[in-house]
Each structure stands twice: as C-alpha cells, then as structure tokens.
Design an enzyme around this catalytic site. Structure first.
Site, PDB file in Angstrom:
ATOM      1  N   ASP A  85     -14.161   5.810  -1.412  1.00  0.00           N
ATOM      2  CA  ASP A  85     -13.831   5.464  -2.810  1.00  0.00           C
ATOM      3  C   ASP A  85     -14.828   6.152  -3.744  1.00  0.00           C
ATOM      4  O   ASP A  85     -14.460   6.649  -4.818  1.00  0.00           O
ATOM      5  CB  ASP A  85     -13.913   3.946  -3.045  1.00  0.00           C
ATOM      6  CG  ASP A  85     -12.724   3.199  -2.457  1.00  0.00           C
ATOM      7  OD1 ASP A  85     -11.666   3.825  -2.257  1.00  0.00           O
ATOM      8  OD2 ASP A  85     -12.869   1.989  -2.182  1.00  0.00           O
ATOM      9  N   LYS A 103     -13.848  -4.949   2.869  1.00  0.00           N
ATOM     10  CA  LYS A 103     -14.709  -3.751   2.872  1.00  0.00           C
ATOM     11  C   LYS A 103     -16.164  -4.079   3.212  1.00  0.00           C
ATOM     12  O   LYS A 103     -16.858  -3.302   3.846  1.00  0.00           O
ATOM     13  CB  LYS A 103     -14.636  -3.042   1.519  1.00  0.00           C
ATOM     14  CG  LYS A 103     -13.287  -2.364   1.269  1.00  0.00           C
ATOM     15  CD  LYS A 103     -13.279  -1.631  -0.058  1.00  0.00           C
ATOM     16  CE  LYS A 103     -11.875  -1.131  -0.372  1.00  0.00           C
ATOM     17  NZ  LYS A 103     -11.788  -0.432  -1.657  1.00  0.00           N
ATOM     18  N   SER A 157       0.804  -1.226   0.000  1.00  0.00           N
ATOM     19  CA  SER A 157       0.000   0.000   0.000  1.00  0.00           C
ATOM     20  C   SER A 157       0.844   1.286   0.000  1.00  0.00           C
ATOM     21  O   SER A 157       1.862   1.372   0.685  1.00  0.00           O
ATOM     22  CB  SER A 157      -0.913   0.012   1.223  1.00  0.00           C
ATOM     23  OG  SER A 157      -1.558   1.262   1.322  1.00  0.00           O
ATOM     24  N   SER A 163      -0.658   4.095   0.942  1.00  0.00           N
ATOM     25  CA  SER A 163      -1.370   4.982   1.870  1.00  0.00           C
ATOM     26  C   SER A 163      -0.498   5.488   3.022  1.00  0.00           C
ATOM     27  O   SER A 163      -0.621   6.657   3.409  1.00  0.00           O
ATOM     28  CB  SER A 163      -2.617   4.276   2.429  1.00  0.00           C
ATOM     29  OG  SER A 163      -3.552   4.113   1.391  1.00  0.00           O
ATOM     30  N   ARG A 222     -16.728 -10.043 -16.116  1.00  0.00           N
ATOM     31  CA  ARG A 222     -16.485 -11.439 -16.504  1.00  0.00           C
ATOM     32  C   ARG A 222     -17.638 -12.325 -16.054  1.00  0.00           C
ATOM     33  O   ARG A 222     -18.159 -13.136 -16.811  1.00  0.00           O
ATOM     34  CB  ARG A 222     -15.153 -11.891 -15.865  1.00  0.00           C
ATOM     35  CG  ARG A 222     -14.808 -13.330 -16.114  1.00  0.00           C
ATOM     36  CD  ARG A 222     -13.484 -13.672 -15.488  1.00  0.00           C
ATOM     37  NE  ARG A 222     -13.474 -13.488 -14.032  1.00  0.00           N
ATOM     38  CZ  ARG A 222     -12.441 -13.779 -13.253  1.00  0.00           C
ATOM     39  NH1 ARG A 222     -11.328 -14.224 -13.785  1.00  0.00           N
ATOM     40  NH2 ARG A 222     -12.517 -13.607 -11.957  1.00  0.00           N
TER      41      ARG A 222
HETATM   42  P1  NAP Z   1     -13.033  -7.258  -6.201  1.00  0.00           P
HETATM   43  O1  NAP Z   1     -14.235  -6.848  -5.448  1.00  0.00           O
HETATM   44  O2  NAP Z   1     -12.319  -8.505  -5.836  1.00  0.00           O
HETATM   45  O3  NAP Z   1     -13.461  -7.350  -7.748  1.00  0.00           O
HETATM   46  C1  NAP Z   1     -12.516  -7.742  -8.716  1.00  0.00           C
HETATM   47  C2  NAP Z   1     -13.074  -7.437 -10.103  1.00  0.00           C
HETATM   48  O4  NAP Z   1     -12.084  -7.796 -11.080  1.00  0.00           O
HETATM   49  C3  NAP Z   1     -14.318  -8.239 -10.455  1.00  0.00           C
HETATM   50  O5  NAP Z   1     -15.120  -7.495 -11.337  1.00  0.00           O
HETATM   51  C4  NAP Z   1     -13.712  -9.463 -11.178  1.00  0.00           C
HETATM   52  O6  NAP Z   1     -14.598 -10.116 -12.050  1.00  0.00           O
HETATM   53  C5  NAP Z   1     -12.626  -8.782 -11.974  1.00  0.00           C
HETATM   54  N1  NAP Z   1     -11.566  -9.700 -12.377  1.00  0.00           N
HETATM   55  C6  NAP Z   1     -10.631 -10.284 -11.582  1.00  0.00           C
HETATM   56  N2  NAP Z   1      -9.809 -11.063 -12.314  1.00  0.00           N
HETATM   57  C7  NAP Z   1     -10.246 -10.981 -13.604  1.00  0.00           C
HETATM   58  C8  NAP Z   1      -9.812 -11.556 -14.842  1.00  0.00           C
HETATM   59  N3  NAP Z   1      -8.772 -12.396 -14.889  1.00  0.00           N
HETATM   60  N4  NAP Z   1     -10.499 -11.230 -15.970  1.00  0.00           N
HETATM   61  C9  NAP Z   1     -11.538 -10.368 -15.937  1.00  0.00           C
HETATM   62  N5  NAP Z   1     -12.000  -9.805 -14.793  1.00  0.00           N
HETATM   63  C10 NAP Z   1     -11.358 -10.094 -13.647  1.00  0.00           C
HETATM   64  O7  NAP Z   1     -11.923  -6.095  -6.180  1.00  0.00           O
HETATM   65  P2  NAP Z   1     -12.208  -4.505  -6.127  1.00  0.00           P
HETATM   66  O8  NAP Z   1     -12.314  -4.043  -4.736  1.00  0.00           O
HETATM   67  O9  NAP Z   1     -13.341  -4.246  -7.056  1.00  0.00           O
HETATM   68  O10 NAP Z   1     -10.838  -3.926  -6.701  1.00  0.00           O
HETATM   69  C11 NAP Z   1     -10.524  -3.982  -8.089  1.00  0.00           C
HETATM   70  C12 NAP Z   1      -9.255  -3.166  -8.339  1.00  0.00           C
HETATM   71  O11 NAP Z   1      -9.508  -1.777  -8.093  1.00  0.00           O
HETATM   72  C13 NAP Z   1      -8.096  -3.571  -7.429  1.00  0.00           C
HETATM   73  O12 NAP Z   1      -6.900  -3.644  -8.191  1.00  0.00           O
HETATM   74  C14 NAP Z   1      -7.994  -2.407  -6.450  1.00  0.00           C
HETATM   75  O13 NAP Z   1      -6.672  -2.188  -5.982  1.00  0.00           O
HETATM   76  C15 NAP Z   1      -8.456  -1.234  -7.321  1.00  0.00           C
HETATM   77  N6  NAP Z   1      -8.967  -0.110  -6.505  1.00  0.00           N
HETATM   78  C16 NAP Z   1      -8.279   1.052  -6.572  1.00  0.00           C
HETATM   79  C17 NAP Z   1      -8.721   2.133  -5.818  1.00  0.00           C
HETATM   80  C18 NAP Z   1      -7.951   3.428  -5.889  1.00  0.00           C
HETATM   81  O14 NAP Z   1      -7.981   4.198  -4.928  1.00  0.00           O
HETATM   82  N7  NAP Z   1      -7.295   3.707  -6.978  1.00  0.00           N
HETATM   83  C19 NAP Z   1      -9.832   2.025  -4.983  1.00  0.00           C
HETATM   84  C20 NAP Z   1     -10.506   0.796  -4.943  1.00  0.00           C
HETATM   85  C21 NAP Z   1     -10.047  -0.274  -5.710  1.00  0.00           C
HETATM   86  P3  NAP Z   1     -15.478 -11.379 -11.525  1.00  0.00           P
HETATM   87  O15 NAP Z   1     -16.661 -10.782 -10.812  1.00  0.00           O
HETATM   88  O16 NAP Z   1     -15.818 -12.097 -12.760  1.00  0.00           O
HETATM   89  O17 NAP Z   1     -14.592 -12.170 -10.585  1.00  0.00           O
END
Ligand code: NAP
Length: 283
Positions: free
Chosen positions: A111, A74, A22, A24, A161
């Site tokens: 977020d 979360k 992180s 942060s 997906r």
């Molecule tokens: P999450 O709840 O685990 O969701 C993951 C997402 O990615 C789901 O839509 C999943 O699809 C998809 N995914 C994972 N592997 C995949 C693959 N091989 N092919 C296609 N789709 C795939 O995670 P999240 O909290 O949404 O976080 C997602 C990303 O956003 C992370 O990298 C996180 O670090 C980033 N993020 C950044 C910030 C920021 O401040 N910049 C804030 C929040 C999150 P399925 O539903 O099909 O599994």
C-alpha cells in the site's frame, strides 16, 4: 511465451473480512492471462473474530504462490511474518506475503509503495518539499503518511476523528516533519489532501473533509466506488484535481505481483490489469 508457462498451477488469494466486494481477483486474473501463468486468485474470508486463523491461511496461500491481506487482518499478518520489510516494521501492517527462497513467510506493505507511485505520477504535483494533509489515522492513513514522508514531503499533518490515534501514529514514526492537524486546518493551504478514512464507500456517507475553504490543489481519495466517490466529486467541484483509490489499488497490485513472481511487470500486463479493474469497478 512466459518463462512461467508449463509450471504447475499456482494459487494466490486475498485474506480479509469482508472480501467478496474485492476487485483484486479481476485485476490479478487479467495479469496471469497476459503473462501466460497458470494461476488462480481466490477470496479467503477469515472472520474478524478469528484472527488466529490468519497465520495458517497465509502459510497455505504462500505455499501455492502468495497473497494479499485486507481489513481487519493487516496488523495480525505483520505479526505472523518471519521476514518483514522495513516498511512493515514502520507501519505495523502487511498486505502482501510469499515464501522466500529459504521457505520463510516474508511480507511487505505494498500500500505504501502503491500510494507513493501514485503521488509521483499526479499531474502537476511534486512530492519533494510538498505540504500534505492526511485525513484518517488507521491502516490506510498510516500508509499514506509513510508514503508522503518517503516521497520527500516537508510537512505532513494528520487529522482523525479519534485524536488519540494521531498522537500514537506520530510518536511511533518519530519524524519531525509530522504534526497533528486541528480543526483549524481548513485555513491552511495544502499541496495535497489524502482521504484515508473509510468514509465514501456508501453514497450517503458524510464528507470526510470539506475543501471549499482551502486553495485548490490535489486530492487523492483512497476509497473507490462505482461512479467515483462523493468526496472526489466535491473536490472537483471546488476546483481541485482529484483521483480516487483505483490507481492505488492498481499500483499496490503491480508491486504485489512483482514480489510474488520476482520480476518487473511489463507495461502491457499493467494495461491489462488496469482495464480489468476499470471494468470490474463499473459493475
Ligand atoms: P481502518 O484501519 O479501520 O481505519 C479507518 C479510518 O476511518 C480511521 O481513521 C477511522 O477513524 C476513520 N473513520 C471510520 N468511520 C468514520 C466516520 N464515521 N467518521 C470519521 N472517520 C471515520 O481502515 P483502513 O485500513 O485505514 O482503510 C480505510 C479505507 O481505505 C478503506 O475504505 C479501505 O478500503 C481504503 N483503502 C484503499 C486502498 C486502495 O488500494 N485504494 C488501500 C488501503 C485502504 P477513527 O480512528 O476515529 O475510528
């Protein structure tokens, strides 16, 4: 001198698994230095297999000042709250918590506010009346959808997906502007595409959504990595303007600080946070 100087040392932190990558701590320590606040920001790993430990870790940090929550906790964090903002209710996720004046565990989803702040500042993009495609339907995808809707988008489509997750997201938010994007989405023109899957953290990851078939517009990747993500590079090469997740991280961090400290963060503090983030991300 800050209004907070002279107070006891406060303790903030990030709960998640993994947390060691992180950025942060660098961002928040820079803010504390600039504000003259005696405080630490720690990484608290609560293993994914022990979600029951999330609540006690939250209470411990909240008693010292407050904290953030990241993957995979979360949702569990939202359930632990005694007082939740309306946005936590809609997304089912909490990434920022503190103790309120009555000593209750309170929380928000910054977020959503962070993404919204970035959407409002994207050069040449007007969120009001916009057509937005969100790729990903997990926690970040849900936050992106809510941010786009709250920002005044007239159409938000979601592609993921696992299609079932999109249907659940659409029915839980119940907003007529929301729809499911199918494989033919590429032929439609969007004002903004938000990349909210976890793809892109590693250079070898496949592209979450190719943009070459669409008319160039704005691309926002929520993922960030040193040197930028492959998707952002692909977007720029296809004529799009592209921003990675660092600005969203900054904006959610500023909003988190405001929740914990109870006053607006002044521009010099924000600048110190941004510089620290950019330095830490380049390492
Ligand atoms: P999450 O709840 O685990 O969701 C993951 C997402 O990615 C789901 O839509 C999943 O699809 C998809 N995914 C994972 N592997 C995949 C693959 N091989 N092919 C296609 N789709 C795939 O995670 P999240 O909290 O949404 O976080 C997602 C990303 O956003 C992370 O990298 C996180 O670090 C980033 N993020 C950044 C910030 C920021 O401040 N910049 C804030 C929040 C999150 P399925 O539903 O099909 O599994």
């Amino acid at each position: 001198m800050s209004a907070l100087s002279g107070e006891r040392k406060r303790r903030f932190g990030l709960i998640g698994d993994p947390v060691q990558h992180s950025l942060s701590p660098a961002m928040h320590q820079a803010a504390f230095r600039e504000l003259g606040v005696e405080a630490s920001y720690e990484l608290v790993r609560v293993p994914a297999r022990t979600p029951d430990a999330v609540e006690s870790a939250m209470f411990e940090l909240a008693a010292g000042g407050g904290g953030n929550v990241t993957l995979p906790h979360k949702r569990r964090a939202a359930e632990a709250l005694e007082v939740a903002t309306e946005v936590v209710g809609r997304t089912g996720a909490c990434n920022c918590f503190w103790l309120d004046a009555a000593g209750r565990l309170a929380g928000d989803n910054t977020d959503v506010g962070g993404i919204r702040a970035v959407l409002e500042s994207l050069d040449g993009f007007d969120p009001v009346g916009s057509h937005v495609l969100v790729v990903g339907a997990g926690g970040a995808g849900t936050a992106a959808v809510v941010a786009a809707l709250d920002g005044g988008a007239s159409r938000v489509h979601v592609r993921n997906r696992t299609g079932e997750r999109v249907s659940r997201l659409i029915s839980s938010l119940g907003d007529p502007r929301l729809g499911e994007a199918d494989g033919e989405t590429g032929v439609e023109d969007w004002d903004l595409v938000i990349q909210a899957t976890s793809l892109g953290l590693f250079e070898e990851d496949s592209l979450p959504v190719p943009l070459r078939e669409m008319a160039p517009a704005h691309a926002l990747d929520l993922v960030y990595r040193p040197g930028g993500t492959a998707w952002c590079r692909h977007a720029r090469a296809s004529g799009w303007t592209a921003e990675d997740g660092l600005r969203v991280l900054l904006e959610q961090g500023v909003l988190s600080l405001e929740r914990w400290l109870g006053f607006p963060i002044a521009p010099p503090v924000r600048v110190a946070m941004e510089r620290a983030l950019v330095r830490a991300a380049a390492r």
